[in-house]
Design a protein around this motif. Structure first.
Motif, PDB file in Angstrom:
ATOM      1  N   TRP A  88      -8.543   9.237   1.492  1.00 41.43           N
ATOM      2  CA  TRP A  88      -7.660   9.168   2.673  1.00 41.43           C
ATOM      3  C   TRP A  88      -8.178   8.110   3.652  1.00 41.43           C
ATOM      4  O   TRP A  88      -7.431   7.309   4.185  1.00 41.43           O
ATOM      5  CB  TRP A  88      -7.589  10.540   3.338  1.00 41.43           C
ATOM      6  CG  TRP A  88      -6.746  10.542   4.579  1.00 41.43           C
ATOM      7  CD1 TRP A  88      -7.192  10.653   5.857  1.00 41.43           C
ATOM      8  CD2 TRP A  88      -5.320  10.398   4.669  1.00 41.43           C
ATOM      9  NE1 TRP A  88      -6.143  10.608   6.736  1.00 41.43           N
ATOM     10  CE2 TRP A  88      -4.984  10.446   6.039  1.00 41.43           C
ATOM     11  CE3 TRP A  88      -4.304  10.239   3.722  1.00 41.43           C
ATOM     12  CZ2 TRP A  88      -3.664  10.345   6.486  1.00 41.43           C
ATOM     13  CZ3 TRP A  88      -2.989  10.137   4.175  1.00 41.43           C
ATOM     14  CH2 TRP A  88      -2.686  10.190   5.538  1.00 41.43           C
ATOM     15  N   ASP A 146     -11.304  13.202   1.284  1.00 40.41           N
ATOM     16  CA  ASP A 146     -11.476  12.543   2.579  1.00 40.41           C
ATOM     17  C   ASP A 146     -11.705  11.050   2.384  1.00 40.41           C
ATOM     18  O   ASP A 146     -11.207  10.219   3.130  1.00 40.41           O
ATOM     19  CB  ASP A 146     -12.670  13.135   3.336  1.00 40.41           C
ATOM     20  CG  ASP A 146     -12.335  14.475   3.983  1.00 40.41           C
ATOM     21  OD1 ASP A 146     -11.198  14.952   3.775  1.00 40.41           O
ATOM     22  OD2 ASP A 146     -13.199  15.022   4.686  1.00 40.41           O
ATOM     23  N   TYR A 199      -7.342   4.689   2.472  1.00 43.46           N
ATOM     24  CA  TYR A 199      -5.940   4.354   2.770  1.00 43.46           C
ATOM     25  C   TYR A 199      -5.785   3.979   4.248  1.00 43.46           C
ATOM     26  O   TYR A 199      -5.091   3.031   4.599  1.00 43.46           O
ATOM     27  CB  TYR A 199      -5.036   5.534   2.424  1.00 43.46           C
ATOM     28  CG  TYR A 199      -3.722   5.556   3.179  1.00 43.46           C
ATOM     29  CD1 TYR A 199      -2.704   4.653   2.881  1.00 43.46           C
ATOM     30  CD2 TYR A 199      -3.518   6.465   4.215  1.00 43.46           C
ATOM     31  CE1 TYR A 199      -1.514   4.665   3.587  1.00 43.46           C
ATOM     32  CE2 TYR A 199      -2.332   6.478   4.927  1.00 43.46           C
ATOM     33  CZ  TYR A 199      -1.324   5.572   4.616  1.00 43.46           C
ATOM     34  OH  TYR A 199      -0.154   5.573   5.317  1.00 43.46           O
ATOM     35  N   LEU A 200      -6.482   4.737   5.077  1.00 42.64           N
ATOM     36  CA  LEU A 200      -6.326   4.543   6.522  1.00 42.64           C
ATOM     37  C   LEU A 200      -6.977   3.264   7.032  1.00 42.64           C
ATOM     38  O   LEU A 200      -6.390   2.527   7.818  1.00 42.64           O
ATOM     39  CB  LEU A 200      -6.999   5.710   7.251  1.00 42.64           C
ATOM     40  CG  LEU A 200      -6.118   6.772   7.867  1.00 42.64           C
ATOM     41  CD1 LEU A 200      -6.969   7.775   8.624  1.00 42.64           C
ATOM     42  CD2 LEU A 200      -5.104   6.149   8.802  1.00 42.64           C
ATOM     43  N   TYR A 201      -8.203   3.023   6.603  1.00 43.90           N
ATOM     44  CA  TYR A 201      -8.995   2.002   7.289  1.00 43.90           C
ATOM     45  C   TYR A 201      -9.342   0.777   6.469  1.00 43.90           C
ATOM     46  O   TYR A 201      -9.673  -0.252   7.040  1.00 43.90           O
ATOM     47  CB  TYR A 201     -10.300   2.622   7.804  1.00 43.90           C
ATOM     48  CG  TYR A 201     -10.087   3.715   8.814  1.00 43.90           C
ATOM     49  CD1 TYR A 201      -9.497   3.424  10.040  1.00 43.90           C
ATOM     50  CD2 TYR A 201     -10.459   5.022   8.555  1.00 43.90           C
ATOM     51  CE1 TYR A 201      -9.284   4.419  10.978  1.00 43.90           C
ATOM     52  CE2 TYR A 201     -10.250   6.018   9.498  1.00 43.90           C
ATOM     53  CZ  TYR A 201      -9.659   5.722  10.697  1.00 43.90           C
ATOM     54  OH  TYR A 201      -9.456   6.687  11.623  1.00 43.90           O
ATOM     55  N   ILE A 256       0.889  -1.162   0.000  1.00 41.42           N
ATOM     56  CA  ILE A 256       0.000   0.000   0.000  1.00 41.42           C
ATOM     57  C   ILE A 256       0.923   1.207   0.000  1.00 41.42           C
ATOM     58  O   ILE A 256       1.799   1.305   0.850  1.00 41.42           O
ATOM     59  CB  ILE A 256      -0.863   0.056   1.268  1.00 41.42           C
ATOM     60  CG1 ILE A 256      -1.759  -1.161   1.356  1.00 41.42           C
ATOM     61  CG2 ILE A 256      -1.675   1.342   1.303  1.00 41.42           C
ATOM     62  CD1 ILE A 256      -2.578  -1.213   2.624  1.00 41.42           C
TER      63      ILE A 256
END
Lengths: 121, 999
Positions: free
Chosen positions: A39, A36, A42-44, A25
């Motif tokens: 993002w 948002d 990518y985060l979760y 990743i």
């Protein structure tokens, strides 16, 4: 208890390692285009396939080096381990790498496509 | 001679010993099992059943025994739920029956048997659900009535357990004929082999048979000879008394070895953790009971067990036997019993007329055989007295006119054989139903394992041997590419007719289904009617059935009951067994003690403790301790008769009045070097590190990618590309991993080297208005003037010749020096500074005083003011977030609306009653209402009595708190009171920081 081959130390018991989740990743570049939603993806969100999967592992109770592993999540068979920065070589590894659903964010993929098209012109 | 011992039986063990069963003194032989000795003494009633308290006896000979569970008393080593079949007799053994009161024969609980109609499958779920909280009341009584043995009433397990790791080329599970043959084949290969068996000797079923010969030697003797041969080989390790209970990933096998038989051994059990290149599963087969009315009465036993007890121990539980079977194997039992002088009333065979060599042998002796008959009922109260035999029609209907009543005191039952596929299934392997042998057999497998012999569904002795040799040769070929020389074994064993008749087709007749005394699972008291009821109520999936009826649960894990349960469900649903499927087997194969899993990692060895180098001083000066992770930190130092509050108050006051010293060695310390260190710190921390110069210190906060505070600390530039980072005590390991992860995986191009130096430095935090004088009196060679050594800087120097790094940073809000010295000088330096500080009234302070001091200043502690959902903005630390940096970890998340809007913010709380201390964690509300719901505003994170403010103070996270400063808040407490207070800025002492700057 998996028997994992650390690319630096050789075969060791799973108890010496920690798993760091999906590999390959890339962290999105921060700019105004990054939404948002992208993002948070990518985060979760990470891929959780039944079958071939590439994961990051770290030999935390050993050399403390991170590396990648191609594992079958059903049978726990390990096909390949390889160092960070390189790519898989086995048939299974290449297949898993191909199926990995988001090494780049959408906007990055669009950018890449544009660049490619420009190159062709 | 005991009543049931066969006359003239030659046994290998001759030492007579006494033992106690339920306070009755009995005799047996050393080396036999408790089960065998009980049978010898004609003890039929051994326990009471789980649910209905029905009388139960021994039915099996090995680890599949579901009924004969006893408690063994051995001084303080009392152990419940031990199978009598697994206990070896010794002089003075004390065994007790379980689940009965006042005694085994007259058990009060057995009245439950009469109410069995009222307690069907799932009755907990049905009966005890009303009123809604009634379960709390019922549970106490139900737990008392149900259940097996009672745990010993001691608090500490007196046994000793150890763990052993082992790596082998081949691990063979099971020392029966197939395991032995495989081991013998491998023995010459130089491969490293381990063979494990649950019994006291190798040989498996061979030890129970008298009609099998290998190379013209009796099988039992051959097993002994082979064992001896293997014992002498260096590459073979034999484990007996060993329960291979778990088959984990990548051929990792766990074995529990019972060591109590080892003379001069202080270890009770050993846990073997074995990694094998190949695993050979040779667990063999387990005989199945047949389900019929009264099949649980003492005196009904498995046919192979009856034979085994007679052949191995010379005991038979009765004088008049009936054999009930659906296959040829039980005829071997008939021959053995006949030889032992037991009267065989008849053999009841479910099959229509069949013929085989074995059968003719039995017929020639003159034993009556009823083909096409069934045993429809067993009659007796505490044990078998009579049986009822009925004729079956071709369709399996019982002909009620044909009923015969026959006297008998022993019923030997054989319902066919079940391969022990437990470990194969644990390994991930898939099972396949074999409609010929009416069994599940291994099919698709995932791991480097080979299944041979009985547990692969091979029943015949000769075939088993051939299969074992062939498959073992493949292993050797695979591992070392060698061909083994031929293993020649000549097998002489009884010739069977392989025909079977399912025990289930006839039971579809209604009258059997009606009867509720036909047991499927003995240990959990699951009857045929329970299974049918569950199915009628919709529990048609085998997994649901198991959980609803508890079929196949318990200590025996359904070794004898699983297949019968499946067959009933299959008949009921009119579906083939493969369509129904089977439950997945899980570890352990046989019960394993928790103490064994714990091994030596108990009490003091449970978890390591970490002590600072200054710890001996703390101990000597009677410090009270606080555990912070694995660290033991000095909490406070009570003088004379001080209680905690007075001691902490004194330490806090003295630090602000004179000076205090804290052992801060546990702080996480990370050394960072490399020419890209600044770039790296810029990504890790929220503030800007580009311009930091050698000698400067800077406070930093690191965030997770979700924008929430992860850790904080001061990082100092030692030299141009060399930084000394400090972290919280609890966060040091995770911060190190965090830095390593980012530097290796995301930014491998950066030149950064990261090393933990937490234990390399002792840290003495000297704090208070007199700190400067004390330090200079201690012989510090640094010019400590404010001009030369201002706040947030660092100097190298020496104190009395000892090298130190001094950081002028403060966590107390006082003039403060954090003195770092190589850890070996820590204790010496601590004592030296305390000595020179004596005349300035320097006193040590512990972590509690440290907490109060920092709370007075409103300094946060990560993990106390934060909980993983608190951003730096919530803490009012906007100033620490760089506006210029393009990127740092967590930056993007601070822009997301949920991180900005409607947040809880850090504020201070002053209670109206200054003596009242709000409990930490208390929730705050805006209005006091008489009934819920009441909106919660937030919670108290830190709360102390502050001796310097002479009142209580608290920090809290309150929704929109910063805009509510001056407003009233309420804190309802658990005892019904309401504490009132008002919101203030989170800084209670010296708000301008004059003392900190220490001019």
């Amino acid at each position: 208890m998996l028997n994992i081959e650390c690319p630096y130390c050789g075969f060791r018991d799973e108890i010496e390692f920690s798993c760091g989740g999906e590999a390959h990743i890339s962290r999105p570049e921060l700019n105004d285009k990054l939404s948002d939603k992208e993002w948070s993806e990518y985060l979760y969100s990470s891929y959780n396939p039944k079958g071939l999967f590439i994961e990051r592992w770290v030999h935390s109770a050993g050399c403390r080096q991170w590396f990648n592993m191609v594992r079958n999540t059903v049978t726990n068979e390990i096909y390949e381990v390889y160092k960070i920065g390189s790519l898989p070589k086995t048939k299974e590894g290449l297949l898993a790498f191909k199926n990995n659903w988001r090494r780049k964010t959408k906007s990055e993929l669009i950018d890449l496509k544009k660049k490619k098209n420009n190159g062709k012109k | 001679m005991e009543k049931n011992r066969i006359k003239n039986f030659s046994i290998d063990f001759r030492k007579k010993v006494f033992f106690y069963f339920d306070n009755k003194k009995l005799y047996g032989f050393e080396g036999e099992t408790l089960a065998s000795a009980l049978i010898a003494n004609n003890i039929k009633l051994v326990g009471r059943s789980f649910k209905y308290h029905r009388p139960r006896g021994i039915i099996a000979i090995g680890s599949e025994e579901p009924n004969a569970l006893v408690t063994i008393n051995k001084g303080d080593k009392t152990e419940p739920n031990i199978q009598a079949t697994k206990v070896h007799l010794y002089q003075g053994l004390i065994a007790k029956s379980q689940n009965c009161w006042p005694n085994l024969k007259y058990d009060f609980g057995s009245i439950l048997s009469f109410f069995s109609k009222l307690i069907p499958a799932g009755f907990y779920y049905k009966t005890f659900m009303w009123p809604p909280n009634g379960w709390k009341t019922y549970e106490h009584f139900i737990r008392k009535m149900a259940g097996l043995g009672k745990a010993a009433e001691i608090h500490k397990d007196p046994n000793r357990y150890e763990h052993v790791h082992s790596h082998v080329d081949v691990l063979i599970v099971g020392g029966g004929i197939s395991g032995l043959v495989s081991c013998l084949t491998l023995a010459n290969s130089n491969l490293n082999i381990m063979i494990a068996d649950e019994n006291e000797e190798l040989g498996g079923n061979l030890n129970y048979e008298n009609d099998v010969f290998i190379n013209s030697v009796a099988a039992k003797k051959w097993a002994k000879q082979t064992t001896k041969k293997l014992e002498n080989l260096e590459n073979v390790k034999i484990l007996t008394h060993s329960n291979v209970f778990g088959y984990h990933d990548h051929n990792f096998i766990t074995i529990s070895e019972n060591c109590e038989h080892e003379v001069s051994n202080k270890i009770t059990q050993r846990l073997w953790k074995v990694r094998a290149k190949r695993v050979v599963l040779a667990q063999g087969l387990i005989e199945r009971p047949i389900v019929f009315s009264g099949n649980d009465l003492p005196g009904v036993m498995l046919s192979s067990a009856v034979r085994g007890y007679a052949n191995k121990y010379g005991v038979v539980l009765g004088k008049k036997a009936i054999i009930f079977t659906n296959n040829d194997d039980a005829y071997r039992t008939a021959l053995v019993l006949y030889k032992a002088g037991i009267k065989i009333q008849c053999i009841v065979d479910l099959r229509e007329q069949v013929s085989s060599k074995l059968l003719s042998k039995v017929q020639n002796i003159g034993i009556e055989i009823f083909f096409g008959h069934t045993l429809s009922k067993v009659i007796g109260r505490y044990c078998v007295k009579k049986v009822e035999v009925s004729k079956l029609s071709k369709e399996g209907k019982i002909n009620s006119n044909s009923k015969k009543i026959i006297n008998a005191d022993l019923v030997a039952v054989s319902g066919g054989w079940t391969p022990s596929v437990n470990l194969f299934s644990q390994s991930g392997g898939k099972l396949k139903w074999d409609s010929q042998s009416l069994n599940f057999k291994p099919s698709f497998h995932f791991q480097n394992e080979v299944t041979i012999g009985g547990c692969n569904g091979t029943f015949d002795y000769e075939k088993t041997v051939l299969e074992s040799i062939d498959k073992t040769k493949v292993i050797v070929k695979d591992l070392i590419n060698k061909n083994l020389r031929e293993t020649n074994l000549k097998i002489d064993s009884p010739k069977f007719n392989k025909s079977l008749r399912s025990t289930w087709f006839f039971n579809s007749s209604k009258d059997i289904f009606k009867n509720d005394k036909a047991f499927v699972d003995f240990q959990n008291d699951v009857t045929v009617s329970d299974v049918l009821l569950a199915s009628n109520e919709g529990y048609n999936s085998v997994e649901h059935l198991k959980r609803y009826t508890t079929l196949g649960m318990g200590t025996d894990q359904g070794k004898t009951s699983n297949i019968n349960g499946l067959e009933i469900l299959s008949v009921k649903l009119n579906k083939a067994i493969p369509e129904i499927g089977t439950t997945t087997f899980r570890m352990p194969y046989s019960p394993v003690r928790l103490g064994l899993i714990g091994g030596r990692d108990i009490s003091d060895l449970f978890d390591p403790i970490r002590l600072t180098k200054i710890d001996p001083w703390h101990r000597l000066n009677k410090a009270k301790y606080e555990n912070v992770g694995q660290w033991m930190r000095a909490w406070y130092y009570p003088q004379d008769n001080e209680n905690m509050q007075t001691a902490v108050n004194r330490e806090v006051l003295n630090t602000r009045l004179n000076a205090g010293i804290l052992d801060a060695s546990t702080l996480g310390k990370i050394d960072i070097k490399g020419k890209d260190s600044r770039k790296f710190l810029n990504m890790i921390y929220t503030n800007d590190w580009s311009l930091i110069k050698p000698g400067q210190c800077k406070y930093g906060i690191m965030l997770n990618e979700d924008g929430m505070v992860m850790d904080d600390g001061v990082t100092t530039c030692i030299e141009n590309n060399h930084f000394h980072m400090t972290t919280t005590t609890g966060g040091s390991a995770s911060v190190l991993s965090w830095l390593e992860e980012w530097s290796q995986t995301e930014w491998p191009h950066l030149d950064v080297n990261i090393t933990s130096v937490t234990e390399n430095w002792s840290v003495l935090s000297l704090s208070g208005p007199k700190a400067r004088e004390i330090l200079s009196q201690s012989g510090c060679d640094i010019d400590l003037s404010n001009k030369n050594f201002p706040f947030m800087t660092f100097k190298n120097g020496k104190i009395g010749g000892i090298p130190v790094r001094i950081f002028r940073i403060s966590f107390t809000g006082e003039l403060s020096y954090e003195i770092n010295t190589p850890s070996r000088y820590g204790l010496y330096l601590w004592q030296k500074i305390l000595k020179s500080g004596g005349k300035f009234n320097l006193m040590p302070y512990g972590t509690e005083a440290m907490h109060v001091l920092r709370a007075e200043k409103g300094f946060i502690i990560v993990g106390q003011e934060t909980d993983g959902s608190v951003s730096p903005l919530d803490l009012g630390m906007d100033w620490i977030i760089s506006k210029n940096k393009k990127d740092f970890i967590g930056k993007r998340s601070l822009k997301i609306s949920s991180t900005i809007k409607n947040r809880k913010e850090l504020v201070g709380i002053l209670t109206d009653n200054s003596e009242q201390i709000i409990p930490e964690g208390a929730h705050s509300i805006e209005d006091v209402k008489s009934s819920p719901p009441v909106e919660m505003l937030g919670h108290v994170t830190s709360s102390y009595y502050s001796p310097n403010c002479n009142r209580s103070i608290a920090l809290a996270l309150i929704k929109g708190g910063r805009s509510k400063i001056g407003q009233k808040v309420f804190f309802p407490t658990l005892d019904g009171d309401i504490i009132t207070g008002k919101l203030v800025k989170p800084n209670f002492f010296d708000p301008n920081g004059d003392r900190l700057n220490g001019i």
